[in-house]
Design a protein around this motif. Structure first.
Motif, short mmCIF file in Angstrom:
data_model
loop_
_atom_site.label_atom_id
_atom_site.label_comp_id
_atom_site.label_asym_id
_atom_site.label_seq_id
_atom_site.Cartn_x
_atom_site.Cartn_y
_atom_site.Cartn_z
N UNK A 124 0.86 -1.18 0.00
CA UNK A 124 0.00 0.00 0.00
C UNK A 124 0.89 1.23 0.00
N UNK A 125 0.66 2.11 -0.95
CA UNK A 125 1.46 3.33 -1.05
C UNK A 125 0.60 4.47 -1.55
N UNK A 126 0.88 5.66 -1.03
CA UNK A 126 0.25 6.89 -1.51
C UNK A 126 1.38 7.85 -1.85
N UNK A 169 -2.76 -0.09 -4.21
CA UNK A 169 -3.37 -1.03 -3.27
C UNK A 169 -4.05 -2.14 -4.06
N UNK A 170 -4.16 -3.29 -3.44
CA UNK A 170 -4.82 -4.45 -4.06
C UNK A 170 -4.25 -4.75 -5.45
N UNK A 171 -2.92 -4.62 -5.58
CA UNK A 171 -2.21 -4.93 -6.83
C UNK A 171 -2.63 -4.03 -7.99
N UNK A 172 -3.09 -2.82 -7.68
CA UNK A 172 -3.47 -1.88 -8.72
C UNK A 172 -2.92 -0.50 -8.40
N UNK A 173 -2.60 0.25 -9.45
CA UNK A 173 -2.24 1.66 -9.34
C UNK A 173 -3.46 2.49 -9.70
N UNK A 187 -5.20 16.60 -22.44
CA UNK A 187 -5.68 15.26 -22.14
C UNK A 187 -6.19 15.23 -20.71
N UNK A 188 -7.41 14.75 -20.54
CA UNK A 188 -8.00 14.52 -19.22
C UNK A 188 -7.98 13.01 -19.01
N UNK A 189 -7.24 12.55 -17.99
CA UNK A 189 -6.96 11.12 -17.85
C UNK A 189 -7.24 10.66 -16.43
N UNK A 190 -7.79 9.45 -16.31
CA UNK A 190 -7.94 8.77 -15.02
C UNK A 190 -8.01 7.28 -15.29
N UNK A 191 -7.89 6.49 -14.22
CA UNK A 191 -8.03 5.06 -14.43
C UNK A 191 -7.23 4.24 -13.46
N UNK A 192 -7.08 2.95 -13.78
CA UNK A 192 -6.32 2.01 -12.97
C UNK A 192 -5.36 1.24 -13.85
N UNK A 193 -4.27 0.80 -13.21
CA UNK A 193 -3.24 0.04 -13.91
C UNK A 193 -2.86 -1.13 -13.01
N UNK A 194 -3.22 -2.35 -13.43
CA UNK A 194 -2.99 -3.53 -12.60
C UNK A 194 -1.58 -4.07 -12.71
N UNK A 195 -1.13 -4.74 -11.66
CA UNK A 195 0.19 -5.39 -11.69
C UNK A 195 0.25 -6.46 -12.78
N UNK A 196 -0.92 -6.96 -13.22
CA UNK A 196 -0.97 -7.98 -14.26
C UNK A 196 -1.08 -7.36 -15.65
#
Length: 210
Positions: A124-126, A169-173, A187-196
């Motif tokens: 877990x990191x912020x 957290x939970x293997x996701x950025x 560019x307006x950007x958001x989302x998640x990036x998984x370790x997989x």
């Protein structure tokens, strides 16, 4: 392990340090060893053309499990070298081939090891992150927009500064909504990036020049 039998403190300076691709210089600080804890105080080093500092505690009170709590500060690190030297953090979607710029960040980190193996599920990191003079080159999610928008600037997006708070957290950025301003498009950007390498980005592009 020998650490479980140590008590005392170490002050020192290491001129050069290398491990695989990573190289650092001018490492200094104090390490305090107690029966169940290892404290890292005012650790400083030069790496990736910038500097880094850290304070933290490694809990080794349980023989089969250890926990690291750390506060890390990065100042003006070369983003390309950072990703290269850390093997792109074991993912292939966003690599040193795609990134340029100088990164500054303040990071709060919690990490766990079980049976001497890193537990990615417990990470877990912020991080409050700022990237200056950045470039995003040949990034596949952006190139996918070329199906609808024929603009060559999608291959090379440059920006003077980008700031955001990123959580792992939970293997996701997790990337909160942010704006990247360049000379050709915003560019307006958001989302998640998984370790997989499973990514889910939401992108809005406002063209300034066709």
């Amino acid at each position: 392990a020998v650490f479980y039998r140590l008590a005392g403190s170490v002050n020192g300076v290491v001129k050069e340090f290398s491990y695989k691709k990573f190289h650092a210089a001018g490492i200094s600080g104090k390490v305090l060893f107690l029966p169940n804890q290892i404290y890292f105080n005012n650790i400083r080093l030069s790496a990736e053309n910038g500097t880094a500092g850290a304070n933290g505690t490694l809990d080794i009170s349980q023989p089969n499990r250890s926990r690291l709590d750390a506060a890390i500060s990065l100042q003006q690190l070369d983003l390309t070298r950072l990703f290269y030297e850390f093997d792109n953090f074991n993912q292939s979607a966003l690599t040193d081939k795609n990134l340029k710029g100088k990164i500054t960040a303040d990071i709060s980190l919690q990490a766990m090891w079980h049976e001497n193996r890193f537990n990615a599920d417990a990470l877990h990191a912020v991080a409050d992150v700022s990237v200056e003079n950045g470039e995003l080159n040949n990034f596949e999610p952006m190139l996918a927009l070329a199906t609808f928008i024929k603009v060559k600037e999608l291959r090379n997006i440059t920006f003077s500064k980008m700031q955001n708070q990123i959580e792992i957290r939970n293997r996701k950025v997790f990337i909160p909504a942010m704006d990247i301003f360049s000379s050709a498009l915003n560019v307006h950007l958001s989302g998640t990036h998984g370790f997989d390498n499973v990514i889910d980005y939401k992108v809005q592009v406002n063209l300034l020049r066709l």
